[in-house]
Scaffold this motif. Structure first.
Motif, PDB file in Angstrom:
ATOM      1  N   GLU A 115       0.847  -1.211   0.000  1.00 31.26           N
ATOM      2  CA  GLU A 115       0.000   0.000   0.000  1.00 31.26           C
ATOM      3  C   GLU A 115       0.874   1.248   0.000  1.00 31.26           C
ATOM      4  O   GLU A 115       0.619   2.204  -0.741  1.00 31.26           O
ATOM      5  CB  GLU A 115      -0.895  -0.034   1.243  1.00 31.26           C
ATOM      6  CG  GLU A 115      -1.863   1.120   1.353  1.00 31.26           C
ATOM      7  CD  GLU A 115      -2.820   0.945   2.537  1.00 31.26           C
ATOM      8  OE1 GLU A 115      -2.819  -0.131   3.178  1.00 31.26           O
ATOM      9  OE2 GLU A 115      -3.563   1.897   2.823  1.00 31.26           O
ATOM     10  N   ARG A 118       2.473   1.741  -3.460  1.00 31.22           N
ATOM     11  CA  ARG A 118       1.494   2.190  -4.463  1.00 31.22           C
ATOM     12  C   ARG A 118       1.172   3.670  -4.289  1.00 31.22           C
ATOM     13  O   ARG A 118       0.751   4.329  -5.225  1.00 31.22           O
ATOM     14  CB  ARG A 118       0.215   1.354  -4.372  1.00 31.22           C
ATOM     15  CG  ARG A 118       0.318   0.003  -5.087  1.00 31.22           C
ATOM     16  CD  ARG A 118      -1.055  -0.601  -5.340  1.00 31.22           C
ATOM     17  NE  ARG A 118      -1.816  -0.732  -4.124  1.00 31.22           N
ATOM     18  CZ  ARG A 118      -1.794  -1.793  -3.317  1.00 31.22           C
ATOM     19  NH1 ARG A 118      -1.048  -2.831  -3.626  1.00 31.22           N
ATOM     20  NH2 ARG A 118      -2.507  -1.827  -2.220  1.00 31.22           N
ATOM     21  N   HIS A 119       1.353   4.176  -3.067  1.00 27.59           N
ATOM     22  CA  HIS A 119       1.055   5.581  -2.807  1.00 27.59           C
ATOM     23  C   HIS A 119       2.314   6.450  -2.776  1.00 27.59           C
ATOM     24  O   HIS A 119       2.297   7.551  -2.235  1.00 27.59           O
ATOM     25  CB  HIS A 119       0.267   5.706  -1.500  1.00 27.59           C
ATOM     26  CG  HIS A 119      -1.095   5.095  -1.604  1.00 27.59           C
ATOM     27  ND1 HIS A 119      -1.840   4.700  -0.520  1.00 27.59           N
ATOM     28  CD2 HIS A 119      -1.843   4.793  -2.697  1.00 27.59           C
ATOM     29  CE1 HIS A 119      -2.987   4.189  -0.944  1.00 27.59           C
ATOM     30  NE2 HIS A 119      -3.013   4.232  -2.250  1.00 27.59           N
ATOM     31  N   HIS A 328      -1.598   7.046   3.294  1.00 29.81           N
ATOM     32  CA  HIS A 328      -1.473   7.915   2.127  1.00 29.81           C
ATOM     33  C   HIS A 328      -0.894   9.252   2.586  1.00 29.81           C
ATOM     34  O   HIS A 328      -1.594  10.069   3.166  1.00 29.81           O
ATOM     35  CB  HIS A 328      -2.850   8.107   1.498  1.00 29.81           C
ATOM     36  CG  HIS A 328      -2.774   8.428   0.048  1.00 29.81           C
ATOM     37  ND1 HIS A 328      -2.014   9.466  -0.445  1.00 29.81           N
ATOM     38  CD2 HIS A 328      -3.335   7.833  -1.026  1.00 29.81           C
ATOM     39  CE1 HIS A 328      -2.131   9.493  -1.762  1.00 29.81           C
ATOM     40  NE2 HIS A 328      -2.906   8.515  -2.138  1.00 29.81           N
ATOM     41  N   THR A 413      -2.595   6.895  -7.111  1.00 27.77           N
ATOM     42  CA  THR A 413      -1.672   5.775  -7.106  1.00 27.77           C
ATOM     43  C   THR A 413      -0.459   6.208  -7.912  1.00 27.77           C
ATOM     44  O   THR A 413      -0.613   6.797  -8.979  1.00 27.77           O
ATOM     45  CB  THR A 413      -2.342   4.552  -7.762  1.00 27.77           C
ATOM     46  OG1 THR A 413      -3.471   4.209  -6.974  1.00 27.77           O
ATOM     47  CG2 THR A 413      -1.406   3.377  -7.807  1.00 27.77           C
ATOM     48  N   GLY A 428       2.271   1.919 -12.523  1.00 25.62           N
ATOM     49  CA  GLY A 428       1.244   1.783 -11.489  1.00 25.62           C
ATOM     50  C   GLY A 428       1.145   0.388 -10.894  1.00 25.62           C
ATOM     51  O   GLY A 428       0.284   0.135 -10.048  1.00 25.62           O
TER      52      GLY A 428
END
Ligand code: ZN
Length: 457
Positions: A115, A118-119, A328, A413, A428
Motif C-alpha cells: 500500500e 502504491r502511494h 497515504h 496511485t 502503477g
C-alpha cells in the motif's frame, strides 16, 4: 544487466529544495541522483546511449517518507472503529497477542508496504512489537527503520524487559542493510516505567540505535504523568503497580529520564507547550505529526506551528491503518494544511509546498536521513515517486504541489516508484505483489470477525 545511467523526464519535477521545474529531468546513476535540471539541458550531462524514460504528464518528486506506521496492524483496518482510546488499545493488544500468528503479522506487513509503495512512499519508520516488518521491508526493497517496541509499566519488570530487548536487537541488527535499520521504541509513558525509559535511552545511546516514543498523545496520558490519575492510573493500580505523579509534562518526563538526550523521534506530540518544544529543540529530538490519526482517535490537533517555530525537524506519519484506514502521505499533507488553516484562520499558513516538504525532507531529517533522501539533489539516493497529473479531476494544473496535496490526496496511485534506483512500482503496478498475501489476510479477517461476534454474545 541494467544500464548504469537512466534519464527520467517529466512535465514537472519537484526537487523540493528549489521551485518545481516544468519539463524537467532527473538522471539516475547507480542508484543515486546524478543530475537534475531542465530536460532540454540533459544531453550535456549524460552518455550518448543513456536510456530515456519520458514519463509525460506527471509530477516526479522525492519518494514520500511515512515517519510513523505500524505495518503489522494492516489487517486491523476498520476493526477498532469507534472505540475510546483505552478500549482501542486494550482490544488491539488482545487481538495481536491471541489471534494473530507470526504469518498473519508478516502478511499484514507485506500488504502495508505494498500500500505504501502504491502511494509513493519509499521510506517507512515503523514501530513494531513482532519485528516482522523489518523482514518484510527487506523482502520488498523499501527503505526503513523498524523500531522494536519495549513495554513494562512496572519498574520491577525493567531488567527482564531490557534483557529481552538486548537479545532481540542483537539478532535483528545482524540483518541490517544499507536500506533497513533496527531501532528501539519504549512504547509510551503509560506502558513504560521511568526506570525502563532511562534504561532504554542509555542502551540506545550506547549502541547508537534510532529510537521512537509515542508521547503527548492524549489527555489520559497527561493526567497519568502529571497527576498520577485518570484511566491509565486506575488500570495500573488494579494490576498492583504503584502510580504517582512523575513530571511536569510527558515531554519533561522524557527529559528527566534521559530519553530526549538520545534524540528520539517523538510520535504525536499533541499535548505540549512552548517549554516542552524548547526541551525537544534543545536536545535535537524530532517529531512526527500524525494529523489524521490524531483526529480520528479524538485526541486533537497538534500545534504544528509551534514545532516549526522552534526549528524542530518534523515529518508526517499515517500511524496504523487501525486509527486511519489509509496509508497515504499526500492525504496527511492535505490534512496538515487544512488543520493549520483552521487553527490560524489564514488560508496559506502552511502552504501545499510546505506540506510536501514535511512529507519528504521534513520526514527525512526527522529520521536522521536528511543527507541521503528527501530531496532531488545530486549525490542523494534515487528514491523517487511519480504521480500522474492528467485526468479531468486533476487538470488544470497551475501548481503541481497544490495538485498533489489538494487534488490527488487520498486517491492517487503512483505510476513509478523507485528506491535507490531500483524500480518497485512500474506503470502503477507493484513489481513484487502476491495474491497469496491477500487471500490469507481474508481468512484472518474472517477469523477476527467471528471472534468479535462470539465476544459480543
Ligand atoms: Zn503509533
Amino acid at each position: 544487466m541494467s544500464p548504469a545511467h537512466t534519464l527520467y523526464t517529466a512535465d514537472w519535477v519537484l526537487p523540493m529544495v528549489t521551485p518545481p521545474l516544468p519539463q524537467g529531468a532527473v538522471l539516475v546513476r547507480d542508484g543515486q541522483i546524478a543530475w537534475v535540471g531542465p530536460a532540454a539541458h540533459a544531453t550535456a550531462h549524460m552518455p550518448a546511449d543513456t536510456p530515456v524514460h519520458a514519463l509525460g504528464t506527471v509530477a516526479l518528486m522525492p519518494g514520500l517518507v511515512n515517519a510513523h506506521s505500524h505495518l503489522e496492524l494492516t489487517g486491523l483496518r476498520g476493526f477498532l472503529e469507534g472505540l475510546d482510546f483505552r478500549e482501542w488499545l486494550r482490544t488491539l493488544t488482545i487481538v495481536r497477542r491471541d489471534l494473530l500468528s507470526e504469518d498473519d503479522l508478516l502478511d499484514a506487513s507485506r500488504l502495508g508496504i505494498a500500500e505504501a509503495l502504491r502511494h509513493g512512499i519509499t521510506t517507512l519508520a515503523d514501530c513494531t512489537d513482532s519485528a516482522l516488518p523489518l523482514a518484510a521491508m527487506r523482502e520488498l526493497g523499501v527503505r526503513g527503520i523498524g523500531y522494536v517496541e519495549v513495554f513494562g509499566p512496572d519498574p520491577l519488570q525493567c531488567d527482564e524487559s531490557m534483557a529481552r530487548l538486548r537479545q532481540r536487537v542483537a539478532v535483528l541488527r545482524a540483518a541490517d542493510t544499507s536500506l533497513v535499520r533496527t531501532g528501539v521504541s519504549p512504547h509510551a509513558p503509560y506502558t513504560v516505567s521511568a526506570t525502563l525509559f532511562a534504561a532504554t535511552a542509555a542502551f540506545a545511546r550506547a549502541e547508537e540505535l534510532p529510537m521512537a516514543v509515542h508521547v503527548g498523545e492524549s489527555a489520559a496520558e497527561s493526567a497519568f504523568v502529571v497527576e498520577g490519575t485518570g484511566p491509565f492510573a486506575v488500570r495500573l493500580r488494579e494490576r498492583g503497580i504503584a502510580v504517582a505523579p512523575q513530571a511536569l509534562s510527558p515531554i519533561a518526563l522524557l527529559e528527566d529520564t534521559g530519553v530526549l538526550a538520545a534524540r528520539p523521534l517523538l510520535v504525536h506530540v499533541i499535548r505540549a507547550d512552548d517549554r516542552d518544544f524548547a526541551r525537544i529543540a534543545d536536545h535535537g529530538a524530532t517529531i512526527v505529526h500524525c494529523p489524521i490519526s490524531n483526529a480520528k482517535l479524538g485526541h486533537g490537533i497538534a500545534p504544528l506551528d509551534r514545532m516549526l517555530a522552534h526549528g524542530i525537524a518534523t515529518g508526517l506519519g499515517s500511524d496504523s491503518v487501525a486509527s486511519n484506514d489509509r496509508m497515504h502521505l499526500l492525504d496527511e499533507a492535505r490534512q496538515a494544511t487544512l488543520f493549520h488553516a483552521v487553527r490560524s484562520g489564514s488560508p496559506d499558513s502552511l502552504s501545499a509546498h510546505d506540506a510536501l516538504g514535511l512529507a519528504t525532507h521534513g520526514g527525512a531529517r526527522a529520521l536522521g536521513l536528511g543527507d541521503t533522501i528527501g530531496t532531488i539533489e545530486p549525490g542523494k539516493a534515487a528514491d523517487l515517486a511519480a504521480f500522474a497529473l492528467d485526468g479531468t479531476d486533476i487538470q488544470p494544473v497551475h501548481d503541481p504541489a497544490v495538485a498533489l496535496v489538494h487534488a490527488l490526496a487520498g486517491r492517487a496511485t503512483a505510476l513509478l516508484v523507485m528506491v535507490a534506483g531500483r524500480v518497485l512500482v512500474r506503470d502503477g503496478q507493484l513489481q513484487a505483489a502476491s495474491a497469496d498475501w491477500e487471500a490469507r489476510q481474508r481468512v484472518t479477517a474472517a477469523r477476527l470477525g467471528e471472534w468479535r461476534q462470539r465476544r459480543s454474545q
